[in-house]
Design a protein around this motif. Structure first.
Motif, PDB file in Angstrom:
ATOM      1  N   THR A   1      10.640  17.456  -3.064  1.00  0.00           N
ATOM      2  CA  THR A   1      10.459  17.636  -1.629  1.00  0.00           C
ATOM      3  C   THR A   1      11.130  18.906  -1.173  1.00  0.00           C
ATOM      4  OG1 THR A   1      12.418  16.300  -1.226  1.00  0.00           O
ATOM      5  CG2 THR A   1      10.305  15.175  -1.178  1.00  0.00           C
TER       6      THR A   1
ATOM      7  N   GLY B   1       6.024  22.913  -4.764  1.00  0.00           N
ATOM      8  CA  GLY B   1       5.982  21.721  -3.925  1.00  0.00           C
ATOM      9  C   GLY B   1       4.875  21.771  -2.902  1.00  0.00           C
ATOM     10  N   TYR B   2       4.631  22.941  -2.356  1.00  0.00           N
ATOM     11  CA  TYR B   2       3.572  23.111  -1.350  1.00  0.00           C
ATOM     12  C   TYR B   2       2.210  22.771  -1.939  1.00  0.00           C
ATOM     13  CZ  TYR B   2       0.401  25.540   1.861  1.00  0.00           C
ATOM     14  OH  TYR B   2      -0.630  25.853   2.717  1.00  0.00           O
TER      15      TYR B   2
ATOM     16  N   SER C   1       1.901  18.979  -3.127  1.00  0.00           N
ATOM     17  CA  SER C   1       1.902  17.967  -2.074  1.00  0.00           C
ATOM     18  C   SER C   1       0.578  17.852  -1.337  1.00  0.00           C
ATOM     19  CB  SER C   1       2.999  18.287  -1.050  1.00  0.00           C
ATOM     20  OG  SER C   1       2.669  19.472  -0.333  1.00  0.00           O
TER      21      SER C   1
ATOM     22  N   VAL D   1      -4.532  18.788  -3.041  1.00  0.00           N
ATOM     23  CA  VAL D   1      -3.611  19.046  -4.144  1.00  0.00           C
ATOM     24  C   VAL D   1      -4.201  20.138  -5.039  1.00  0.00           C
ATOM     25  CG1 VAL D   1      -2.533  18.082  -6.205  1.00  0.00           C
ATOM     26  CG2 VAL D   1      -2.663  16.720  -4.102  1.00  0.00           C
TER      27      VAL D   1
ATOM     28  N   ASN E   1       8.925  17.931 -12.454  1.00  0.00           N
ATOM     29  CA  ASN E   1       7.669  17.910 -11.705  1.00  0.00           C
ATOM     30  C   ASN E   1       6.481  18.270 -12.584  1.00  0.00           C
ATOM     31  OD1 ASN E   1       8.970  17.184  -9.328  1.00  0.00           O
ATOM     32  ND2 ASN E   1       9.295  19.298  -8.699  1.00  0.00           N
TER      33      ASN E   1
END
Length: 263
Positions: A6, A136-137, A140, A146, A169
């Protein structure tokens, strides 16, 4: 599931209260001309002259002062951003900072496209935090859907730069991404084992990732065992995370049963 990292919480004091690597942005750097605070207005043209001539400390100082509305200056977003952009020319750390400001939407208008633009500039200049933000961008779905390819690209860059969370990740993305072109169970399993070989790892999320990697390789018995290990490491079983782990465990068990029945 080791949730995709996050985006970090942002506070203005956290950004401006610390030194950007190699450059202090505390008021102490401008103490000759700007302390006490009410002296700044009377010497502002000299401070801005030094900033225009390339003094990065002064550029950062003015950027802060205008954004915060501190040191006797009225808050002025455009001027604050102007000075931060000046300081950012040769500093990926400041580019990352500007990305954080646009992402948070506290002292600059919240603007994801601007945040991504600044993070990309910083990442291309080697900023690992910016690489993490980009990963992350895209992972997410904040870009509209995605984008595993871009998420993997930037998490790979960040992992190569030393980000352990990015490697975690990557395990999840390689194991579970719906895009078959980038899904790679063997790579996920290799990375999961690398993570578990590191000191200080081996929490519930790491074993949840390992289970997903085994499942992606069709090794459902190993996936069941790893997921059970993950559940055993959860301290609180009355959480949404526990429910998700249990759901995944059942899926792995069903897949194992189906696989054995086909033999």
């Amino acid at each position: 599931m080791q949730a995709v990292m996050t985006l970090k919480k942002f506070t203005l004091s956290a950004v401006f209260g610390l030194a950007v690597t190699g450059y202090s942005i505390s008021t102490a750097t401008a103490s000759v001309t700007t302390s006490p605070a009410n002296h700044l207005l009377s010497t502002l043209k000299y401070v801005e002259l030094e900033a225009e001539q390339g003094d990065t400390n002064m550029q950062l100082f003015l950027g802060r002062a205008y954004l915060e509305g501190s040191n006797g200056l009225k808050s002025d977003t455009l001027k604050g951003l102007y000075w931060l952009q000046k300081a950012a020319v040769d500093m990926p750390e400041v580019k990352t900072m500007i990305g954080d400001l646009f992402k948070a939407g506290q002292v600059l208008p919240k603007d994801s496209s601007q945040a991504v633009e600044w993070y990309t500039k910083a990442a291309e200049e080697g900023s690992v935090p910016a690489m993490v933000e980009l990963g992350g961008y895209y992972a997410s779905g904040a870009s509209g859907q995605v984008d595993c390819a871009n998420a993997i690209k930037w998490f790979n860059e960040a992992a190569n730069g030393g980000s352990l969370e990015s490697k975690r990740n990557l395990v999840w993305l390689y194991a579970t991404c719906s895009d078959a072109r980038v899904r790679d169970g063997q790579r996920a399993l290799k990375l999961a084992k690398q993570v578990l070989s590191r000191s200080g790892t081996g929490d519930a999320g790491d074993y949840d990732n390992l289970a997903a990697a085994y499942a992606a390789c069709g090794e459902f018995r190993a996936a069941v065992k790893a997921e059970q290990e993950a559940i055993g490491k959860l301290e609180n079983t009355n959480t949404q995370r526990f429910v998700k782990f249990e759901q995944r465990l059942e899926l792995y068990k069903q897949s194992q049963t189906m696989y054995n029945a086909s033999l």
